[in-house]
Design a protein around this motif. Structure first.
Motif, PDB file in Angstrom:
ATOM      1  N   MET A 132       0.838  -1.208   0.000  1.00  0.00           N
ATOM      2  CA  MET A 132       0.000   0.000   0.000  1.00  0.00           C
ATOM      3  C   MET A 132       0.868   1.251   0.000  1.00  0.00           C
ATOM      4  O   MET A 132       0.603   2.219  -0.728  1.00  0.00           O
ATOM      5  CB  MET A 132      -0.921  -0.002   1.220  1.00  0.00           C
ATOM      6  N   CYS A 133       1.925   1.237   0.809  1.00  0.00           N
ATOM      7  CA  CYS A 133       2.833   2.386   0.847  1.00  0.00           C
ATOM      8  C   CYS A 133       3.506   2.578  -0.512  1.00  0.00           C
ATOM      9  O   CYS A 133       3.685   3.710  -0.975  1.00  0.00           O
ATOM     10  CB  CYS A 133       3.891   2.196   1.931  1.00  0.00           C
ATOM     11  N   GLU A 134       3.865   1.479  -1.158  1.00  0.00           N
ATOM     12  CA  GLU A 134       4.525   1.571  -2.460  1.00  0.00           C
ATOM     13  C   GLU A 134       3.597   2.210  -3.494  1.00  0.00           C
ATOM     14  O   GLU A 134       4.028   3.058  -4.290  1.00  0.00           O
ATOM     15  CB  GLU A 134       4.956   0.181  -2.925  1.00  0.00           C
ATOM     16  N   ALA A 136       7.470  -2.173   7.605  1.00  0.00           N
ATOM     17  CA  ALA A 136       7.491  -2.178   6.137  1.00  0.00           C
ATOM     18  C   ALA A 136       8.471  -1.127   5.620  1.00  0.00           C
ATOM     19  O   ALA A 136       8.321   0.063   5.890  1.00  0.00           O
ATOM     20  CB  ALA A 136       6.090  -1.903   5.592  1.00  0.00           C
ATOM     21  N   GLU A 137       9.470  -1.550   4.861  1.00  0.00           N
ATOM     22  CA  GLU A 137      10.498  -0.618   4.399  1.00  0.00           C
ATOM     23  C   GLU A 137       9.943   0.431   3.445  1.00  0.00           C
ATOM     24  O   GLU A 137      10.437   1.560   3.391  1.00  0.00           O
ATOM     25  CB  GLU A 137      11.637  -1.383   3.722  1.00  0.00           C
ATOM     26  N   GLN A 138       8.888   0.073   2.695  1.00  0.00           N
ATOM     27  CA  GLN A 138       8.330   1.034   1.739  1.00  0.00           C
ATOM     28  C   GLN A 138       7.653   2.214   2.432  1.00  0.00           C
ATOM     29  O   GLN A 138       7.372   3.225   1.792  1.00  0.00           O
ATOM     30  CB  GLN A 138       7.314   0.355   0.816  1.00  0.00           C
ATOM     31  N   CYS A 139       7.375   2.064   3.729  1.00  0.00           N
ATOM     32  CA  CYS A 139       6.692   3.133   4.465  1.00  0.00           C
ATOM     33  C   CYS A 139       7.675   4.084   5.144  1.00  0.00           C
ATOM     34  O   CYS A 139       7.254   5.075   5.754  1.00  0.00           O
ATOM     35  CB  CYS A 139       5.750   2.538   5.510  1.00  0.00           C
ATOM     36  N   ALA A 140       8.972   3.783   5.047  1.00  0.00           N
ATOM     37  CA  ALA A 140       9.975   4.635   5.686  1.00  0.00           C
ATOM     38  C   ALA A 140      10.074   5.969   4.957  1.00  0.00           C
ATOM     39  O   ALA A 140       9.955   6.027   3.732  1.00  0.00           O
ATOM     40  CB  ALA A 140      11.329   3.938   5.690  1.00  0.00           C
ATOM     41  N   SER A 145      16.805   2.922  -2.891  1.00  0.00           N
ATOM     42  CA  SER A 145      17.644   3.906  -2.219  1.00  0.00           C
ATOM     43  C   SER A 145      16.807   4.669  -1.214  1.00  0.00           C
ATOM     44  O   SER A 145      15.603   4.820  -1.366  1.00  0.00           O
ATOM     45  CB  SER A 145      18.255   4.871  -3.238  1.00  0.00           C
ATOM     46  N   SER A 146      17.435   5.156  -0.180  1.00  0.00           N
ATOM     47  CA  SER A 146      16.695   5.813   0.891  1.00  0.00           C
ATOM     48  C   SER A 146      16.497   7.292   0.659  1.00  0.00           C
ATOM     49  O   SER A 146      15.762   7.941   1.380  1.00  0.00           O
ATOM     50  CB  SER A 146      17.433   5.618   2.223  1.00  0.00           C
ATOM     51  N   GLY A 147      17.176   7.838  -0.336  1.00  0.00           N
ATOM     52  CA  GLY A 147      16.964   9.256  -0.625  1.00  0.00           C
ATOM     53  C   GLY A 147      18.148  10.087  -0.225  1.00  0.00           C
ATOM     54  O   GLY A 147      19.147  10.162  -0.919  1.00  0.00           O
ATOM     55  N   GLU A 148      18.084  10.718   0.937  1.00  0.00           N
ATOM     56  CA  GLU A 148      19.107  11.660   1.349  1.00  0.00           C
ATOM     57  C   GLU A 148      20.459  10.976   1.492  1.00  0.00           C
ATOM     58  O   GLU A 148      20.586   9.913   2.078  1.00  0.00           O
ATOM     59  CB  GLU A 148      18.710  12.306   2.675  1.00  0.00           C
ATOM     60  N   GLY A 149      21.470  11.612   0.952  1.00  0.00           N
ATOM     61  CA  GLY A 149      22.822  11.113   1.121  1.00  0.00           C
ATOM     62  C   GLY A 149      23.223  10.057   0.122  1.00  0.00           C
ATOM     63  O   GLY A 149      24.371   9.640   0.084  1.00  0.00           O
ATOM     64  N   ASP A 150      22.289   9.565  -0.671  1.00  0.00           N
ATOM     65  CA  ASP A 150      22.625   8.536  -1.639  1.00  0.00           C
ATOM     66  C   ASP A 150      23.215   9.162  -2.887  1.00  0.00           C
ATOM     67  O   ASP A 150      22.768  10.206  -3.353  1.00  0.00           O
ATOM     68  CB  ASP A 150      21.379   7.734  -2.036  1.00  0.00           C
ATOM     69  N   SER A 151      24.205   8.505  -3.463  1.00  0.00           N
ATOM     70  CA  SER A 151      24.780   8.970  -4.713  1.00  0.00           C
ATOM     71  C   SER A 151      23.914   8.475  -5.845  1.00  0.00           C
ATOM     72  O   SER A 151      23.404   7.354  -5.802  1.00  0.00           O
ATOM     73  CB  SER A 151      26.206   8.421  -4.875  1.00  0.00           C
ATOM     74  N   PRO A 152      23.711   9.277  -6.872  1.00  0.00           N
ATOM     75  CA  PRO A 152      22.891   8.819  -7.986  1.00  0.00           C
ATOM     76  C   PRO A 152      23.524   7.620  -8.663  1.00  0.00           C
ATOM     77  O   PRO A 152      24.750   7.525  -8.771  1.00  0.00           O
ATOM     78  CB  PRO A 152      22.861  10.042  -8.924  1.00  0.00           C
ATOM     79  N   ALA A 153      22.680   6.711  -9.104  1.00  0.00           N
ATOM     80  CA  ALA A 153      23.187   5.517  -9.778  1.00  0.00           C
ATOM     81  C   ALA A 153      23.801   5.915 -11.107  1.00  0.00           C
ATOM     82  O   ALA A 153      23.306   6.810 -11.795  1.00  0.00           O
ATOM     83  CB  ALA A 153      22.046   4.531 -10.009  1.00  0.00           C
ATOM     84  N   PRO A 154      24.891   5.276 -11.482  1.00  0.00           N
ATOM     85  CA  PRO A 154      25.511   5.620 -12.760  1.00  0.00           C
ATOM     86  C   PRO A 154      24.598   5.256 -13.911  1.00  0.00           C
ATOM     87  O   PRO A 154      23.809   4.321 -13.829  1.00  0.00           O
ATOM     88  CB  PRO A 154      26.788   4.758 -12.766  1.00  0.00           C
ATOM     89  N   ASP A 155      24.702   6.014 -14.991  1.00  0.00           N
ATOM     90  CA  ASP A 155      23.891   5.754 -16.174  1.00  0.00           C
ATOM     91  C   ASP A 155      24.304   4.414 -16.766  1.00  0.00           C
ATOM     92  O   ASP A 155      25.458   4.238 -17.167  1.00  0.00           O
ATOM     93  CB  ASP A 155      24.128   6.874 -17.193  1.00  0.00           C
ATOM     94  N   PRO A 156      23.380   3.431 -16.823  1.00  0.00           N
ATOM     95  CA  PRO A 156      23.755   2.108 -17.304  1.00  0.00           C
ATOM     96  C   PRO A 156      24.139   2.100 -18.774  1.00  0.00           C
ATOM     97  O   PRO A 156      24.779   1.170 -19.240  1.00  0.00           O
ATOM     98  CB  PRO A 156      22.476   1.279 -17.064  1.00  0.00           C
ATOM     99  N   THR A 157      23.737   3.116 -19.524  1.00  0.00           N
ATOM    100  CA  THR A 157      24.051   3.128 -20.951  1.00  0.00           C
ATOM    101  C   THR A 157      25.439   3.693 -21.230  1.00  0.00           C
ATOM    102  O   THR A 157      25.956   3.549 -22.328  1.00  0.00           O
ATOM    103  CB  THR A 157      23.017   3.978 -21.717  1.00  0.00           C
ATOM    104  N   GLY A 158      26.048   4.340 -20.233  1.00  0.00           N
ATOM    105  CA  GLY A 158      27.363   4.917 -20.431  1.00  0.00           C
ATOM    106  C   GLY A 158      27.293   6.172 -21.286  1.00  0.00           C
ATOM    107  O   GLY A 158      26.216   6.650 -21.641  1.00  0.00           O
TER     108      GLY A 158
END
Length: 303
Positions: A57-59, A190-194, A202-215
């Motif tokens: 439901m949170c998701e 439930a982790e989705q409700c955090a 990813s949790s949001g704050e402080g996370d580095s953006p994922a690298p572009d998979p296409t390069g």
């Protein structure tokens, strides 16, 4: 007679003794039952199934929130777009109208696949939200494509209004957790409700953006030399917009973060990434070799 009386007394005494033992045992069990009630499930405990249900439901709630935010941002960008021709706004509007109904339909399907929680108030919330999202999904799905194409910019505002209506009914899930302890316990687990949870984990704050998979984009053979396309064969880089004449066909190209649009002779063709191929009716075709936020590499050729 005296012996008989003694027996009677003894029998009576025996009966009394047996009766006393019986009564005492019953009272003892009753006292024990009263003092030690059978253990019951704690109202704050939650099953794994309920935790999973609350997480789903949170998701869905997060997905709707992201839809509303993204729709509002798209509408603002379309309304404020000014490239002198209006083509960039039109292309962005077409992209929005082609993807938004599918995004709403995805959330509707997820809610319809969600079973009962066993908590009546929570199930009523699910049913109300499911009904609201399904109504909007059906309305967007029934919209004639031709209307969206001809009046793309104005249609976006109508669609955004429907998307903004997709808010959880009251009382929403957090409000219900304040009244139902076991729902609160499941919500906590439930982790989705955090706060700050994102669908990619990813949790949001402080996370580095994922690298572009296409390069990075591959190098275009002709760079931005669009004149190289005059003979109908070239490979060029377009980072925003470009007017390209290839084998006598004029093509206006618009590249945005999520689409590549070709406009020629009143026709519009739009692709969501690498691999798209546009045909122009005279044997000329354009293929999207690669596409990311930095632009697109396009290859023009004759079939």
């Amino acid at each position: 007679m005296g012996g008989s009386g003694g027996v009677a007394v003894m029998v009576a005494g025996l009966v009394l003794a047996v009766g006393g033992c019986g009564d005492g045992g019953t009272d003892g069990r009753a006292a024990k039952s009263s003092a030690e009630p059978e253990p019951t499930r704690s109202p704050s405990s939650s099953s794994a199934e309920l935790v999973e249900w609350v997480g789903d439901m949170c998701e869905s709630t997060v997905a709707l929130e992201n839809l509303r935010k993204g729709s509002a941002a798209d509408l603002k960008e379309i309304q404020n777009s000014d490239d002198g021709t209006g083509m960039l706004a039109h292309a962005h509007a077409l992209s929005y109208l082609s993807t938004t109904p599918a995004d709403v339909e995805t959330v509707a399907g997820d809610l319809e696949a969600l079973g009962a929680s066993g908590v009546p108030a929570a199930d009523r919330l699910r049913d109300a939200l499911r009904k609201k999202v399904r109504r909007v999904a059906n309305e967007l799905g029934a919209r004639p494509p031709a209307v969206g194409l001809e009046y793309a910019e104005s249609t976006v505002a109508d669609v955004d209004e429907q998307v903004q209506s997709l808010t959880p009914p009251e009382p929403d899930l957090p409000a219900l957790t304040e009244k139902i302890p076991r729902l609160a316990a499941a919500y906590e687990q439930a982790e989705q409700c955090a706060p700050g949870w994102k669908p990619d984990g990813s949790s949001g704050e402080g996370d580095s953006p994922a690298p572009d998979p296409t390069g990075p984009l591959p190098k275009a053979a002709d760079g931005k030399n669009y004149a190289a396309c005059s003979d109908g064969a070239c490979e060029v880089l377009v980072t925003s917009t470009a007017d390209i004449t290839a084998k006598g066909t004029n093509v206006h190209v618009i590249v945005s973060d999520d689409s590549v649009t070709f406009q020629s002779g009143g026709g519009v063709m739009q692709f969501g990434g690498a691999g798209g191929e546009a045909g122009f009716g005279n044997g000329l075709k354009a293929t999207v070799v690669a596409h990311d936020k930095d632009g697109a590499v396009l290859r023009f050729g004759l079939s």
